[in-house]
Design an enzyme around this catalytic site. Sequence first.
Site, PDB file in Angstrom:
ATOM      1  N   GLY A  33      -8.050  17.154  -4.543  1.00 42.01           N
ATOM      2  CA  GLY A  33      -6.941  16.263  -4.842  1.00 42.01           C
ATOM      3  C   GLY A  33      -7.412  14.866  -5.162  1.00 42.01           C
ATOM      4  O   GLY A  33      -8.604  14.634  -5.355  1.00 42.01           O
ATOM      5  N   ASN A  34      -6.480  13.938  -5.240  1.00 42.53           N
ATOM      6  CA  ASN A  34      -6.829  12.535  -5.485  1.00 42.53           C
ATOM      7  C   ASN A  34      -5.872  11.644  -4.710  1.00 42.53           C
ATOM      8  O   ASN A  34      -4.932  12.121  -4.080  1.00 42.53           O
ATOM      9  CB  ASN A  34      -6.814  12.228  -6.987  1.00 42.53           C
ATOM     10  N   ARG A  35      -6.138  10.352  -4.759  1.00 34.92           N
ATOM     11  CA  ARG A  35      -5.437   9.407  -3.888  1.00 34.92           C
ATOM     12  C   ARG A  35      -4.143   8.853  -4.463  1.00 34.92           C
ATOM     13  O   ARG A  35      -3.575   7.927  -3.908  1.00 34.92           O
ATOM     14  CB  ARG A  35      -6.356   8.236  -3.556  1.00 34.92           C
ATOM     15  N   SER A  36      -3.690   9.365  -5.599  1.00 31.23           N
ATOM     16  CA  SER A  36      -2.481   8.789  -6.194  1.00 31.23           C
ATOM     17  C   SER A  36      -1.284   8.930  -5.244  1.00 31.23           C
ATOM     18  O   SER A  36      -0.991  10.013  -4.751  1.00 31.23           O
ATOM     19  CB  SER A  36      -2.161   9.480  -7.511  1.00 31.23           C
TER      20      SER A  36
END
Length: 234
Positions: A33-36
Site C-alpha cells: 500500500g501507500n500513505r495516501s
Amino acid sequence: ARPAALPPDLAGRRVVISAGGTREPLDPVRFLGNRSSGRQGYALALVAAARGAAVTLVSANVSLAPPPGVRVVEVTDARALQAAMVEHAAGADAVVMAAAVADFRPVHAGPTKIKKRAGQGPPAIELVENPDILAGLSRPGPDRPRVVVGFAAETGDAHGTPLDYGRDKLARKGCDLLVVNRVDDGRAFEVADNAGVILAADGSAPVEIPFGPKTVLAAAVCDVLAPRLSGPEP
Ligand code: CTP
Ligand code: CA
C-alpha cells in the site's frame, strides 16, 4: 445547501474524482500500500459539489467521512479503481485522478496466507506493472471526458526541476491538466509539500497555487476546470 460565497460554476456538470491509495493484495491478509490519506481527493469532491457539480468519488481505502451530497464508490486495488473510473467517467464532464495508484502489484495473491517455513528464508515477491488509469482515461474516444486532470508529486534533480518533470508527465499521460506538487524546491518541507502549480496541455499559462489547506488547492483546480466546462460540448 451551497454556501452563498461559492460560485455555482459547476452546476449541471458531472465530475468523477478518485481519492486515497490502492492496496495490492499479497495474500488474504496482507497488501502493498501507500500513505495516501485521501484528503486531497475528498477536499476536491467537497468543493466541486459545493460549486454545484454532481460528484462521484471513487475512494480507495480512505477513513474519512464522505462529503455531503457526494456519491462514494469504494474500491481497494488498482484494477478495481480502473474499472470504477472507466465505468463512471464514461461521458462525464471531468475526471480527476487524485488517488495514489500502486505502480506495481504482486503477480501472485494466493488464497492462503504466506507462511514462514523452517529453513526456507523469506519469499521473493514478483511484481507486475499496473495499468495506467490516467493515460487510459485520457485516450481520445467518444467516452472521453471533456477535461482529464492528473496529480503528480515531483522532486527536482540534476536533470530537471519539478516543473520539467511535470511537463514531461503531462505530455506522457495525455491529460489536459496536471496538478504538480513540488515536494522539494529548496523551501521548507511543509510549505513545498502543499504549494503547487497547475499545468495545462493547451499551452495556457501555469497557475500557481499558494501554500494553504487542501481546500485552497481544490478551489484552484475548480477555478481552472469551470471555464473549460462552460458552454456547449465541442
Ligand atoms: N496514475 C494512474 N495509474 C497508475 C499510476 C498513476 O492513473 N498506474 C495517475 C495518478 O493518479 C496521478 C498521475 O497518474 O494522477 C501521476 O501519478 P505518478 O505516480 O506521478 O505517475 P507515474 O506515471 O506512475 O510516474 P512515476 O514513475 O513518477 O511514479
Ligand atoms: Ca507512480
